[in-house]
Design a protein around this motif. Sequence first.
Motif, PDB file in Angstrom:
ATOM      1  N   LEU A 138     -42.138  30.030 -30.056  1.00 27.62           N
ATOM      2  CA  LEU A 138     -41.458  28.858 -30.617  1.00 27.62           C
ATOM      3  C   LEU A 138     -40.196  29.234 -31.397  1.00 27.62           C
ATOM      4  O   LEU A 138     -39.707  28.469 -32.229  1.00 27.62           O
ATOM      5  N   GLY A 139     -39.670  30.447 -31.130  1.00 27.56           N
ATOM      6  CA  GLY A 139     -38.429  30.873 -31.782  1.00 27.56           C
ATOM      7  C   GLY A 139     -38.581  31.232 -33.239  1.00 27.56           C
ATOM      8  O   GLY A 139     -37.585  31.357 -33.965  1.00 27.56           O
ATOM      9  N   ILE A 140     -39.839  31.477 -33.680  1.00 37.80           N
ATOM     10  CA  ILE A 140     -40.068  31.680 -35.114  1.00 37.80           C
ATOM     11  C   ILE A 140     -39.438  32.975 -35.621  1.00 37.80           C
ATOM     12  O   ILE A 140     -38.926  33.030 -36.756  1.00 37.80           O
ATOM     13  N   LEU A 141     -39.449  34.029 -34.800  1.00 38.87           N
ATOM     14  CA  LEU A 141     -38.858  35.293 -35.247  1.00 38.87           C
ATOM     15  C   LEU A 141     -37.339  35.180 -35.320  1.00 38.87           C
ATOM     16  O   LEU A 141     -36.710  35.740 -36.228  1.00 38.87           O
ATOM     17  N   GLY A 142     -36.764  34.457 -34.378  1.00 37.48           N
ATOM     18  CA  GLY A 142     -35.325  34.235 -34.424  1.00 37.48           C
ATOM     19  C   GLY A 142     -34.921  33.459 -35.661  1.00 37.48           C
ATOM     20  O   GLY A 142     -33.904  33.761 -36.306  1.00 37.48           O
ATOM     21  N   PHE A 143     -35.722  32.450 -35.993  1.00 40.57           N
ATOM     22  CA  PHE A 143     -35.428  31.644 -37.190  1.00 40.57           C
ATOM     23  C   PHE A 143     -35.550  32.480 -38.450  1.00 40.57           C
ATOM     24  O   PHE A 143     -34.709  32.404 -39.361  1.00 40.57           O
ATOM     25  N   ALA A 144     -36.593  33.318 -38.507  1.00 36.58           N
ATOM     26  CA  ALA A 144     -36.778  34.185 -39.673  1.00 36.58           C
ATOM     27  C   ALA A 144     -35.619  35.169 -39.790  1.00 36.58           C
ATOM     28  O   ALA A 144     -35.134  35.461 -40.891  1.00 36.58           O
ATOM     29  N   ARG A 145     -35.174  35.695 -38.647  1.00 36.99           N
ATOM     30  CA  ARG A 145     -34.053  36.637 -38.657  1.00 36.99           C
ATOM     31  C   ARG A 145     -32.767  35.936 -39.119  1.00 36.99           C
ATOM     32  O   ARG A 145     -31.957  36.530 -39.836  1.00 36.99           O
ATOM     33  N   LYS A 146     -32.601  34.682 -38.743  1.00 39.10           N
ATOM     34  CA  LYS A 146     -31.423  33.935 -39.174  1.00 39.10           C
ATOM     35  C   LYS A 146     -31.389  33.797 -40.692  1.00 39.10           C
ATOM     36  O   LYS A 146     -30.342  33.979 -41.330  1.00 39.10           O
ATOM     37  N   ILE A 147     -32.542  33.477 -41.274  1.00 38.51           N
ATOM     38  CA  ILE A 147     -32.613  33.344 -42.736  1.00 38.51           C
ATOM     39  C   ILE A 147     -32.297  34.680 -43.399  1.00 38.51           C
ATOM     40  O   ILE A 147     -31.514  34.762 -44.360  1.00 38.51           O
ATOM     41  N   MET A 148     -32.915  35.750 -42.864  1.00 44.00           N
ATOM     42  CA  MET A 148     -32.713  37.077 -43.443  1.00 44.00           C
ATOM     43  C   MET A 148     -31.244  37.487 -43.357  1.00 44.00           C
ATOM     44  O   MET A 148     -30.658  37.968 -44.340  1.00 44.00           O
ATOM     45  N   MET A 149     -30.619  37.272 -42.202  1.00 46.44           N
ATOM     46  CA  MET A 149     -29.234  37.667 -42.029  1.00 46.44           C
ATOM     47  C   MET A 149     -28.289  36.814 -42.862  1.00 46.44           C
ATOM     48  O   MET A 149     -27.242  37.289 -43.315  1.00 46.44           O
ATOM     49  N   THR A 150     -28.658  35.574 -43.082  1.00 43.31           N
ATOM     50  CA  THR A 150     -27.839  34.715 -43.941  1.00 43.31           C
ATOM     51  C   THR A 150     -27.807  35.247 -45.366  1.00 43.31           C
ATOM     52  O   THR A 150     -26.754  35.283 -46.019  1.00 43.31           O
ATOM     53  N   VAL A 151     -28.968  35.686 -45.837  1.00 42.90           N
ATOM     54  CA  VAL A 151     -29.046  36.235 -47.193  1.00 42.90           C
ATOM     55  C   VAL A 151     -28.319  37.574 -47.273  1.00 42.90           C
ATOM     56  O   VAL A 151     -27.469  37.788 -48.148  1.00 42.90           O
ATOM     57  N   VAL A 152     -28.634  38.477 -46.349  1.00 41.54           N
ATOM     58  CA  VAL A 152     -28.004  39.807 -46.365  1.00 41.54           C
ATOM     59  C   VAL A 152     -26.498  39.673 -46.155  1.00 41.54           C
ATOM     60  O   VAL A 152     -25.707  40.429 -46.733  1.00 41.54           O
ATOM     61  N   GLY A 153     -26.112  38.676 -45.360  1.00 29.71           N
ATOM     62  CA  GLY A 153     -24.700  38.476 -45.064  1.00 29.71           C
ATOM     63  C   GLY A 153     -23.866  38.065 -46.262  1.00 29.71           C
ATOM     64  O   GLY A 153     -22.628  38.070 -46.192  1.00 29.71           O
ATOM     65  N   LEU A 154     -24.516  37.701 -47.347  1.00 29.01           N
ATOM     66  CA  LEU A 154     -23.777  37.402 -48.578  1.00 29.01           C
ATOM     67  C   LEU A 154     -23.158  38.665 -49.168  1.00 29.01           C
ATOM     68  O   LEU A 154     -22.209  38.593 -49.958  1.00 29.01           O
ATOM     69  N   PHE A 155     -23.681  39.828 -48.763  1.00 29.22           N
ATOM     70  CA  PHE A 155     -23.263  41.080 -49.381  1.00 29.22           C
ATOM     71  C   PHE A 155     -22.564  42.046 -48.424  1.00 29.22           C
ATOM     72  O   PHE A 155     -21.826  42.915 -48.870  1.00 29.22           O
ATOM     73  N   ARG A 156     -22.799  41.874 -47.108  1.00 30.03           N
ATOM     74  CA  ARG A 156     -22.158  42.770 -46.149  1.00 30.03           C
ATOM     75  C   ARG A 156     -22.139  42.119 -44.765  1.00 30.03           C
ATOM     76  O   ARG A 156     -22.878  41.159 -44.524  1.00 30.03           O
ATOM     77  N   PRO A 157     -21.325  42.647 -43.852  1.00 24.83           N
ATOM     78  CA  PRO A 157     -21.299  42.094 -42.496  1.00 24.83           C
ATOM     79  C   PRO A 157     -22.639  42.300 -41.785  1.00 24.83           C
ATOM     80  O   PRO A 157     -23.244  43.378 -41.886  1.00 24.83           O
ATOM     81  N   VAL A 158     -23.091  41.262 -41.081  1.00 26.00           N
ATOM     82  CA  VAL A 158     -24.355  41.328 -40.337  1.00 26.00           C
ATOM     83  C   VAL A 158     -24.200  40.588 -39.013  1.00 26.00           C
ATOM     84  O   VAL A 158     -23.300  39.760 -38.852  1.00 26.00           O
ATOM     85  N   PRO A 159     -25.075  40.865 -38.042  1.00 28.85           N
ATOM     86  CA  PRO A 159     -25.077  40.065 -36.808  1.00 28.85           C
ATOM     87  C   PRO A 159     -25.445  38.623 -37.118  1.00 28.85           C
ATOM     88  O   PRO A 159     -26.406  38.371 -37.854  1.00 28.85           O
ATOM     89  N   ARG A 160     -24.711  37.674 -36.583  1.00 33.08           N
ATOM     90  CA  ARG A 160     -24.962  36.258 -36.851  1.00 33.08           C
ATOM     91  C   ARG A 160     -25.612  35.562 -35.652  1.00 33.08           C
ATOM     92  O   ARG A 160     -25.415  34.380 -35.427  1.00 33.08           O
TER      93      ARG A 160
END
Length: 235
Positions: A126-148
Amino acid sequence: MTNHIEALREIIETRRSVRRFTDEEIPREVIEECLRLAILAPNSSNLQPWEFYVVSSENERKQLAAACFQQRAAKTAAVLIAVVGRSKSWKENAQKLLNEWPGDIPPAVESYYTKTVKLLYTQGPLGILGFARKIMMTVVGLFRPVPRGPFSKQGMQTWAAKTCALAAENLMLALKAHGYDSCPMEGFDEKRVRKILGYPSDAFTVMMIGAGKGAADGIYYPRMRFDSKHHVFEV
């Protein structure tokens, strides 16, 4: 190094979307060579999420032409080629790359295809891992470049479509170099095309390409492009 710019310029400048073809057939060896050149296109992580369905039989071409709303580029083409993206073939292809690697596999390559690729593209039930990764990358992306992305089924389709479009351009330029014409089409009933060609469940049509010898009246209008100042920017 040999300079081929004149030949390349001629091929690119004379390639047009041809809407009507003659009855001349394309030799099978030409189609095979053009497809070989198509899959030399650059692609994401060399995962090659493309397939090409070559339709030359009259019955299937008629069915596909109907699914393409009876466009003349589909009705008169000697060959119709469906350029198809695969959103889930990355896992199988990653393993295939390792299995077919020439010689010893560099540790960095093995790590990339066994670990990094899974991290980047696994979406989960149901795309749950992708959604979790999106949240994680959004947070980490506040501090450095990340895959979006990609973070969803739609994101994976976009990922595959980008690669397929590169291969489609190679294919059309190769056809032109052999003296044949083409027309890429986005106008088609995806559900009917899928039924006719029998795609795997994760496959989707990026575009249909009609190919053949262009008729004298096959190009409808002059080529028009906006001035590059509207599209090219120096930063």
